[in-house]
Structure formats: structure tokens, C-alpha cells
Design a protein around this motif. Structure first.
Motif, PDB file in Angstrom:
ATOM      1  N   THR A 259     -15.409  -9.073 -31.212  1.00  0.00           N
ATOM      2  CA  THR A 259     -14.172  -9.296 -31.972  1.00  0.00           C
ATOM      3  C   THR A 259     -13.368 -10.435 -31.349  1.00  0.00           C
ATOM      4  O   THR A 259     -12.901 -11.329 -32.063  1.00  0.00           O
TER       5      THR A 259
ATOM      6  N   GLN B 299     -10.019  -9.945 -40.080  1.00  0.00           N
ATOM      7  CA  GLN B 299      -8.708  -9.302 -39.963  1.00  0.00           C
ATOM      8  C   GLN B 299      -8.846  -7.780 -40.007  1.00  0.00           C
ATOM      9  O   GLN B 299      -8.160  -7.064 -39.267  1.00  0.00           O
ATOM     10  N   HIS B 300      -9.744  -7.270 -40.825  1.00  0.00           N
ATOM     11  CA  HIS B 300     -10.006  -5.828 -40.882  1.00  0.00           C
ATOM     12  C   HIS B 300     -10.708  -5.363 -39.601  1.00  0.00           C
ATOM     13  O   HIS B 300     -10.402  -4.286 -39.076  1.00  0.00           O
TER      14      HIS B 300
ATOM     15  N   GLU C 160     -12.395 -13.975 -33.041  1.00  0.00           N
ATOM     16  CA  GLU C 160     -10.997 -14.419 -33.133  1.00  0.00           C
ATOM     17  C   GLU C 160     -10.851 -15.845 -32.597  1.00  0.00           C
ATOM     18  O   GLU C 160     -10.184 -16.676 -33.206  1.00  0.00           O
TER      19      GLU C 160
ATOM     20  N   THR D 246     -14.476   6.482 -36.112  1.00  0.00           N
ATOM     21  CA  THR D 246     -13.827   5.191 -35.829  1.00  0.00           C
ATOM     22  C   THR D 246     -14.855   4.181 -35.342  1.00  0.00           C
ATOM     23  O   THR D 246     -14.836   3.020 -35.742  1.00  0.00           O
TER      24      THR D 246
ATOM     25  N   ILE E 272     -10.434  -6.688 -36.616  1.00  0.00           N
ATOM     26  CA  ILE E 272      -9.460  -6.676 -35.522  1.00  0.00           C
ATOM     27  C   ILE E 272      -8.692  -5.358 -35.508  1.00  0.00           C
ATOM     28  O   ILE E 272      -8.547  -4.714 -34.460  1.00  0.00           O
ATOM     29  N   LYS E 273      -8.250  -4.914 -36.672  1.00  0.00           N
ATOM     30  CA  LYS E 273      -7.506  -3.646 -36.763  1.00  0.00           C
ATOM     31  C   LYS E 273      -8.397  -2.461 -36.392  1.00  0.00           C
ATOM     32  O   LYS E 273      -7.970  -1.553 -35.683  1.00  0.00           O
ATOM     33  N   ALA E 274      -9.629  -2.472 -36.874  1.00  0.00           N
ATOM     34  CA  ALA E 274     -10.553  -1.382 -36.571  1.00  0.00           C
ATOM     35  C   ALA E 274     -10.874  -1.341 -35.080  1.00  0.00           C
ATOM     36  O   ALA E 274     -10.916  -0.265 -34.477  1.00  0.00           O
ATOM     37  N   GLN E 275     -11.089  -2.509 -34.497  1.00  0.00           N
ATOM     38  CA  GLN E 275     -11.415  -2.572 -33.072  1.00  0.00           C
ATOM     39  C   GLN E 275     -10.233  -2.080 -32.233  1.00  0.00           C
ATOM     40  O   GLN E 275     -10.424  -1.387 -31.232  1.00  0.00           O
ATOM     41  N   GLN E 276      -9.017  -2.415 -32.623  1.00  0.00           N
ATOM     42  CA  GLN E 276      -7.834  -1.925 -31.908  1.00  0.00           C
ATOM     43  C   GLN E 276      -7.744  -0.407 -32.003  1.00  0.00           C
ATOM     44  O   GLN E 276      -7.423   0.272 -31.027  1.00  0.00           O
ATOM     45  N   ARG E 277      -8.043   0.135 -33.171  1.00  0.00           N
ATOM     46  CA  ARG E 277      -8.038   1.592 -33.351  1.00  0.00           C
ATOM     47  C   ARG E 277      -9.122   2.231 -32.482  1.00  0.00           C
ATOM     48  O   ARG E 277      -8.895   3.273 -31.857  1.00  0.00           O
TER      49      ARG E 277
ATOM     50  N   SER F  43     -15.987   0.663 -37.291  1.00  0.00           N
ATOM     51  CA  SER F  43     -15.844  -0.553 -36.482  1.00  0.00           C
ATOM     52  C   SER F  43     -17.186  -1.275 -36.371  1.00  0.00           C
ATOM     53  O   SER F  43     -17.257  -2.496 -36.483  1.00  0.00           O
TER      54      SER F  43
END
Length: 142
Positions: A127, A13-14, A131, A42, A16-21, A46
């Protein structure tokens, strides 16, 4: 070994957020000096979350791994990464030392190219794979 079987899912879950950033940071047309430093940072967190999530997954599956290098090699053996993805992640591991020297313009421009062209796309692929693996596991549990 990891005592919490859901640890890799929690860390995912962390990731996913880092990869989106990271994806958002990579989508810019141009970068000023501070934005380049932010892109590198970043990427670094990631990348760290990627190998640590893979490590937790491998431990959940019964593998004994410790270092990032052993994690990437074992994920290849366990068929979680393709050989090309594994090579790129190992290159990213080696190049991390270069990325710490963002005060050197040549290094930061090389880092930018590597992150945009190679490292970020593979982190995104890994990622998405994780998922899907997580979703498959949850479907089996229902």
C-alpha cells in the motif's frame, strides 16, 4: 484491458482505508471470538483490494492479467513487488481457503498468526509503495 487510466488510483484510495483498518485490527493485544472473525474478514477484503489495485496498475501499464496469481507474478516481473513480498502474497492466496474455516479454532489461530506476522505487514508495504507511485505520477503531471 482497463479503459479508465485512473482506475488503479481510485481503487488505491479504498485500499488505503482497508489497510488502515487492518493495521488497527492487528494492533490489539488479544482477541475474543468475534474480534478474530473480524480480523480475518478485514484481512480478506484488504487482500482482495491489494491484488485488484495491482491488477488495475498492471493493466494501466499495458499488461494483460486476470487471476490473482498472474497479478502477483507479473508485479514481480514489473518490479512492483520484491520476490519475498510476492511469495508472501502467493502464500496468502493459497491460505485464503484456510481462512474461510474460522469456525475451526486451530484454523483461526493459524490464520491470526499468519495475518499478524506476515500478511498484514506486506499489505502495508504494498500500500505504501502504491501511494508513493501514485504521488510520483501526480508530481510528474504537474
Amino acid at each position: 484491458m482497463n479503459s479508465n487510466p485512473d482506475r488503479w488510483k481510485q481503487r488505491l484510495q479504498h485500499l488505503i482505508k482497508a489497510q488502515q483498518r487492518l493495521e488497527r485490527a492487528c494492533s490489539q493485544e488479544s482477541y475474543n471470538e468475534l474480534e478474530l472473525a473480524g480480523l480475518v474478514q478485514t484481512f480478506e477484503f484488504s487482500f482482495d483490494l491489494t491484488w485488484k489495485t495491482l491488477k488495475d496498475l498492471l493493466e494501466f501499464e499495458g499488461f494483460d492479467v486476470a487471476s490473482p496469481r498472474s497479478v502477483f507474478r507479473t508485479t514481480l516481473e514489473a518490479k512492483h513487488l520484491s520476490s519475498e513480498q510476492c511469495e508472501i502474497m502467493l502464500e496468502a492466496l493459497i491460505k485464503r481457503n484456510l481462512l474461510f474455516h474460522t469456525y475451526d479454532e486451530a484454523n483461526v489461530l493459524e490464520a491470526q498468526a499468519l495475518i499478524l506476522e506476515s500478511f498484514s505487514p506486506v499489505i502495508g508495504q504494498v500500500t505504501r509503495y502504491l501511494e508513493e507511485k501514485c504521488a510520483q505520477g501526480e508530481r510528474r503531471e504537474q
